[in-house]
Motif scaffolding. Sequence first.
Motif, mmCIF file in Angstrom:
data_model
loop_
_atom_site.group_PDB
_atom_site.id
_atom_site.type_symbol
_atom_site.label_atom_id
_atom_site.label_comp_id
_atom_site.label_asym_id
_atom_site.label_seq_id
_atom_site.Cartn_x
_atom_site.Cartn_y
_atom_site.Cartn_z
ATOM 1 N N ALA A 73 -39.862 2.571 1.985
ATOM 2 C CA ALA A 73 -39.881 4.026 1.768
ATOM 3 C C ALA A 73 -41.332 4.417 1.483
ATOM 4 N N PRO A 74 -41.630 5.727 1.519
ATOM 5 C CA PRO A 74 -43.045 6.122 1.399
ATOM 6 C C PRO A 74 -43.654 5.909 0.021
ATOM 7 N N GLY A 75 -44.942 6.266 -0.084
ATOM 8 C CA GLY A 75 -45.696 6.054 -1.321
ATOM 9 C C GLY A 75 -44.997 6.586 -2.561
ATOM 10 N N SER A 76 -44.299 7.691 -2.428
ATOM 11 C CA SER A 76 -43.598 8.272 -3.581
ATOM 12 C C SER A 76 -42.559 7.290 -4.119
ATOM 13 N N ALA A 77 -41.959 6.501 -3.222
ATOM 14 C CA ALA A 77 -40.972 5.510 -3.663
ATOM 15 C C ALA A 77 -41.669 4.338 -4.350
ATOM 16 N N VAL A 100 -52.826 16.436 -8.525
ATOM 17 C CA VAL A 100 -51.394 16.593 -8.239
ATOM 18 C C VAL A 100 -50.596 15.320 -8.526
ATOM 19 N N PHE A 101 -51.160 14.156 -8.181
ATOM 20 C CA PHE A 101 -50.342 12.946 -8.240
ATOM 21 C C PHE A 101 -50.141 12.437 -9.666
ATOM 22 N N GLY A 102 -51.100 12.732 -10.546
ATOM 23 C CA GLY A 102 -50.890 12.447 -11.968
ATOM 24 C C GLY A 102 -49.739 13.280 -12.507
ATOM 25 N N GLU A 151 -57.561 10.080 -6.156
ATOM 26 C CA GLU A 151 -56.758 11.320 -6.230
ATOM 27 C C GLU A 151 -56.913 12.097 -4.922
ATOM 28 N N THR A 152 -55.915 12.028 -4.096
ATOM 29 C CA THR A 152 -55.983 12.653 -2.774
ATOM 30 C C THR A 152 -56.049 14.175 -2.871
ATOM 31 N N SER A 153 -55.575 14.732 -3.960
ATOM 32 C CA SER A 153 -55.588 16.200 -4.060
ATOM 33 C C SER A 153 -56.976 16.733 -4.390
ATOM 34 N N VAL A 176 -50.908 1.702 -11.420
ATOM 35 C CA VAL A 176 -52.060 2.265 -10.710
ATOM 36 C C VAL A 176 -51.639 2.759 -9.322
ATOM 37 N N ASP A 177 -51.930 4.023 -9.047
ATOM 38 C CA ASP A 177 -51.679 4.601 -7.728
ATOM 39 C C ASP A 177 -52.870 4.284 -6.826
ATOM 40 N N ALA A 178 -52.603 3.475 -5.794
ATOM 41 C CA ALA A 178 -53.669 3.117 -4.841
ATOM 42 C C ALA A 178 -53.281 3.565 -3.438
ATOM 43 N N VAL A 179 -52.546 4.670 -3.349
ATOM 44 C CA VAL A 179 -52.042 5.127 -2.045
ATOM 45 C C VAL A 179 -53.210 5.403 -1.096
ATOM 46 N N THR A 180 -54.229 6.099 -1.593
ATOM 47 C CA THR A 180 -55.339 6.455 -0.709
ATOM 48 C C THR A 180 -56.492 5.464 -0.777
ATOM 49 N N SER A 181 -56.463 4.551 -1.738
ATOM 50 C CA SER A 181 -57.615 3.645 -1.859
ATOM 51 C C SER A 181 -57.471 2.354 -1.053
ATOM 52 N N SER A 201 -48.567 3.253 3.545
ATOM 53 C CA SER A 201 -48.949 2.649 4.825
ATOM 54 C C SER A 201 -49.787 3.580 5.690
ATOM 55 N N GLN A 202 -49.780 4.889 5.376
ATOM 56 C CA GLN A 202 -50.270 5.892 6.334
ATOM 57 C C GLN A 202 -51.687 6.387 6.094
ATOM 58 N N LYS A 203 -52.407 5.762 5.165
ATOM 59 C CA LYS A 203 -53.754 6.281 4.878
ATOM 60 C C LYS A 203 -54.779 5.308 5.469
ATOM 61 N N CYS A 204 -55.440 4.508 4.614
ATOM 62 C CA CYS A 204 -56.513 3.657 5.147
ATOM 63 C C CYS A 204 -55.974 2.422 5.875
HETATM 64 C C1 PLP Z 1 -52.459 9.561 -4.384
HETATM 65 C C2 PLP Z 1 -51.114 9.681 -3.754
HETATM 66 N N1 PLP Z 1 -50.048 9.219 -4.407
HETATM 67 C C3 PLP Z 1 -48.810 9.305 -3.877
HETATM 68 C C4 PLP Z 1 -48.594 9.866 -2.636
HETATM 69 C C5 PLP Z 1 -47.213 9.953 -2.086
HETATM 70 O O1 PLP Z 1 -47.107 9.216 -0.905
HETATM 71 P P1 PLP Z 1 -46.035 9.591 0.220
HETATM 72 O O2 PLP Z 1 -46.390 10.952 0.720
HETATM 73 O O3 PLP Z 1 -46.193 8.507 1.236
HETATM 74 O O4 PLP Z 1 -44.702 9.580 -0.428
HETATM 75 C C6 PLP Z 1 -49.674 10.365 -1.919
HETATM 76 C C7 PLP Z 1 -49.496 11.000 -0.615
HETATM 77 O O5 PLP Z 1 -50.352 11.672 -0.092
HETATM 78 C C8 PLP Z 1 -50.971 10.255 -2.496
HETATM 79 O O6 PLP Z 1 -52.038 10.718 -1.833
#
Ligand code: PLP
Length: 397
Positions: A73-77, A100-102, A151-153, A176-181, A201-204
């Motif tokens: 499932a995506p990063g949120s999961a 936003v993600f914090g 922080e992607t936002s 630790v959120d490393a979605v974008t790193s 999976s969808q960033k770097c």
């Molecule tokens: C820093 C960060 N955390 C979490 C997420 C959530 O990931 P997803 O949209 O794949 O659920 C994102 C998505 O952009 C993100 O940038």
Amino acid sequence: MSRSDTKNASFVPPLRTLMGPGPSDVHPRVLAAMARPTIGHLDPAFIDMMDDLKGLLQYAFQTQNELTVPVSAPGSAGMEMCFVNLVEPGDEVVVCRNGVFGERMRENVERIGAVPVMVHDEWGTAVDPQKLEDALKAHPQAKVVAFVHAETSTGAKSDVKTLAEIAHRHDCVTIVDAVTSLGGIPLKVDEWQADAVYSGSQKCLSCTPGLSPVTFNERAVAKLKARQHKVQSWFLDLNLVMGYWGGQTKRAYHHTAPINPLYGLHESLVMLKEEGLENAWQRHARHYEVLRAGIEAMGMSFYVQPDQRLPQLNVVTIPEGVDEAQVRQRLLSEFDLEIGAGLGQLAGRVWRIGQMGYSSNMKNIMFCLSALESVLSDMKAAINPGAATQAALRQVG
Ligand SMILES: Cc1ncc(COP(=O)(O)O)c(C=O)c1O
């Protein structure tokens, strides 16, 4: 393409260049891997691939952690998996929020019935280690510290190593959120002792969206094993997921794994290994410098100060009087180029220009600069016309 063109017919998406906050462009090798024949999720050939995928993820995360898997499932999961497994009702959790993600982390904590202790930092700045230290001194009961590496936002990078050291001194486990790193800037899970880390999976990594690599070290696993309550989510309960991904012994059915997307993730990680992780970090840094030179030559600026800036996600201010949504819409319709809007409190105030994974190449950077410059010039925006690409080229040197 109008809606009527797609009704009850095969969907053929337009060919875009993706330079927003994600997803990034997916490499043809990854798409080709995903088109290979589907096999069973307990097929020995698939299980071999899973083992290899796990090793590749360990490489990307720079960890030896046994518990390193892609969540289906995506990063949120991935985020939710870390919280539901490591936080119990009533726990105090320090959440560092600088975007936003914090804020989403706080939501996770509250929904578990735990108590968030919020540490606020200005949007566009890194998490302040001193504020974390102060919060932990004021809340000695806290058990978990959570923060976002990239922080992607807002485009700000935080110092994982320092924040983890502080958390450990106060006996806390880190999420630790490393979605974008992951794959874009240095992330050294073992060396920095980040305890539970999730990504996307969808960033770097430049795979398709929908998978979330996570890794748990021994400190995080010990916290999971010491739980008083059952994990609230059946699907995300790591005790159960590990029955499938886990160990040396027989694999048990947990859910039907997303077979073809996992082929794609495997291929994207093979490509990362072929390139070399450090080379990938350097590529993002190099192309950021080219983009920066062009953006600044046009007369625009960056929202984040240089030492806290993410090379892969650039938050850029909008020239006075420009309708930012119209610019994005024209880039999309006239150039097939996607850049991102501002999110949350930065909506309408900035653009987010990503150069992540396969999207981080010279062709894209020069294309993005010239398309942006053309549209802004045509809209009579207050920029220096004709300066961007020359400045960018000089940067290449
Ligand atoms: C820093 C960060 N955390 C979490 C997420 C959530 O990931 P997803 O949209 O794949 O659920 C994102 C998505 O952009 C993100 O940038």
